[in-house]
Design a protein around this motif. Structure first.
Motif, PDB file in Angstrom:
ATOM      1  N   ALA A  14      35.296  48.327  42.625  1.00  0.00           N
ATOM      2  CA  ALA A  14      34.543  47.538  41.601  1.00  0.00           C
ATOM      3  C   ALA A  14      33.056  48.155  40.778  1.00  0.00           C
ATOM      4  O   ALA A  14      32.777  49.000  41.541  1.00  0.00           O
ATOM      5  N   ASP A  15      32.985  47.372  39.913  1.00  0.00           N
ATOM      6  CA  ASP A  15      31.654  47.742  39.199  1.00  0.00           C
ATOM      7  C   ASP A  15      30.572  47.011  39.696  1.00  0.00           C
ATOM      8  O   ASP A  15      30.403  45.734  39.257  1.00  0.00           O
ATOM      9  N   SER A  62      28.012  39.850  36.387  1.00  0.00           N
ATOM     10  CA  SER A  62      28.650  38.795  36.126  1.00  0.00           C
ATOM     11  C   SER A  62      29.596  38.374  37.454  1.00  0.00           C
ATOM     12  O   SER A  62      30.123  37.389  37.441  1.00  0.00           O
ATOM     13  N   GLN A  63      29.552  39.358  38.308  1.00  0.00           N
ATOM     14  CA  GLN A  63      30.629  39.006  39.426  1.00  0.00           C
ATOM     15  C   GLN A  63      29.946  37.898  40.405  1.00  0.00           C
ATOM     16  O   GLN A  63      30.744  37.475  41.072  1.00  0.00           O
ATOM     17  N   PHE A  64      28.654  37.491  40.026  1.00  0.00           N
ATOM     18  CA  PHE A  64      28.278  36.393  40.890  1.00  0.00           C
ATOM     19  C   PHE A  64      28.330  35.113  40.111  1.00  0.00           C
ATOM     20  O   PHE A  64      27.782  34.206  40.791  1.00  0.00           O
ATOM     21  N   TYR A  65      28.793  35.176  38.716  1.00  0.00           N
ATOM     22  CA  TYR A  65      29.012  33.843  37.934  1.00  0.00           C
ATOM     23  C   TYR A  65      30.291  33.443  37.630  1.00  0.00           C
ATOM     24  O   TYR A  65      31.186  34.361  37.666  1.00  0.00           O
ATOM     25  N   SER A  66      30.604  32.177  37.776  1.00  0.00           N
ATOM     26  CA  SER A  66      31.716  31.706  37.502  1.00  0.00           C
ATOM     27  C   SER A  66      32.123  31.797  35.682  1.00  0.00           C
ATOM     28  O   SER A  66      31.044  31.912  35.258  1.00  0.00           O
ATOM     29  N   TYR A  67      33.051  31.707  35.514  1.00  0.00           N
ATOM     30  CA  TYR A  67      33.330  31.844  34.087  1.00  0.00           C
ATOM     31  C   TYR A  67      32.850  30.804  33.115  1.00  0.00           C
ATOM     32  O   TYR A  67      32.424  30.619  31.924  1.00  0.00           O
ATOM     33  N   THR A  68      32.489  29.531  33.848  1.00  0.00           N
ATOM     34  CA  THR A  68      31.973  28.534  33.148  1.00  0.00           C
ATOM     35  C   THR A  68      30.367  28.497  33.104  1.00  0.00           C
ATOM     36  O   THR A  68      29.611  27.797  32.371  1.00  0.00           O
ATOM     37  N   GLU A  69      29.784  29.352  33.933  1.00  0.00           N
ATOM     38  CA  GLU A  69      28.153  29.286  34.053  1.00  0.00           C
ATOM     39  C   GLU A  69      27.624  30.558  33.082  1.00  0.00           C
ATOM     40  O   GLU A  69      28.345  31.554  32.833  1.00  0.00           O
ATOM     41  N   GLN A  70      26.444  30.109  32.639  1.00  0.00           N
ATOM     42  CA  GLN A  70      25.840  31.058  31.617  1.00  0.00           C
ATOM     43  C   GLN A  70      25.225  32.182  32.576  1.00  0.00           C
ATOM     44  O   GLN A  70      24.343  31.910  33.486  1.00  0.00           O
TER      45      GLN A  70
END
Length: 119
Positions: free
Chosen positions: A101-102, A107-115
């Protein structure tokens, strides 16, 4: 009676809170420090509901180590102790980490709906 999971989450939250408080006072606030504090705050919010808190902490420690190395950040002894304690919690995840993984990707700590805060 508290479970082992609850103890792990509380210990992790204590160390994450300590790092967040300490790093928010560091000067100057470089982009690496701001990114790390964003991720620390995000993990602090999500760790209570995480399916596998050890794996989340493992990713957090890897992220902090990579970003702090890139920014040439050095942790004072108290913060380094918190990092070591978090690393010990993360080691309990075993092989559940992200393979290839990178780890420097916020972004790995945020869901797709979160800014995702961009700094």
């Amino acid at each position: 009676m508290k479970s082992n999971r609850d103890d792990t989450v509380q210990k992790a939250k204590m160390d994450i809170g300590h790092l967040l408080k300490a790093m928010s006072k560091w000067a100057p606030q470089t982009s690496e420090i701001l990114d790390i504090t964003d991720v620390l705050a995000q993990v602090y919010r999500k760790i209570d509901t995480a399916k596998n808190p050890e794996a989340l902490v493992n990713r957090l420690v890897n992220y902090i180590r990579i970003v702090s190395s890139k920014g040439k950040l050095h942790f004072p002894p108290a913060e380094e102790k918190s990092m070591i304690d978090l690393g010990a919690i993360g080691q309990r995840a075993g092989l559940n980490g992200l393979y290839m993984a990178d780890f420097s990707d916020k972004s790995q700590f945020y869901s797709y709906t979160e800014q995702i805060p961009r700094r």
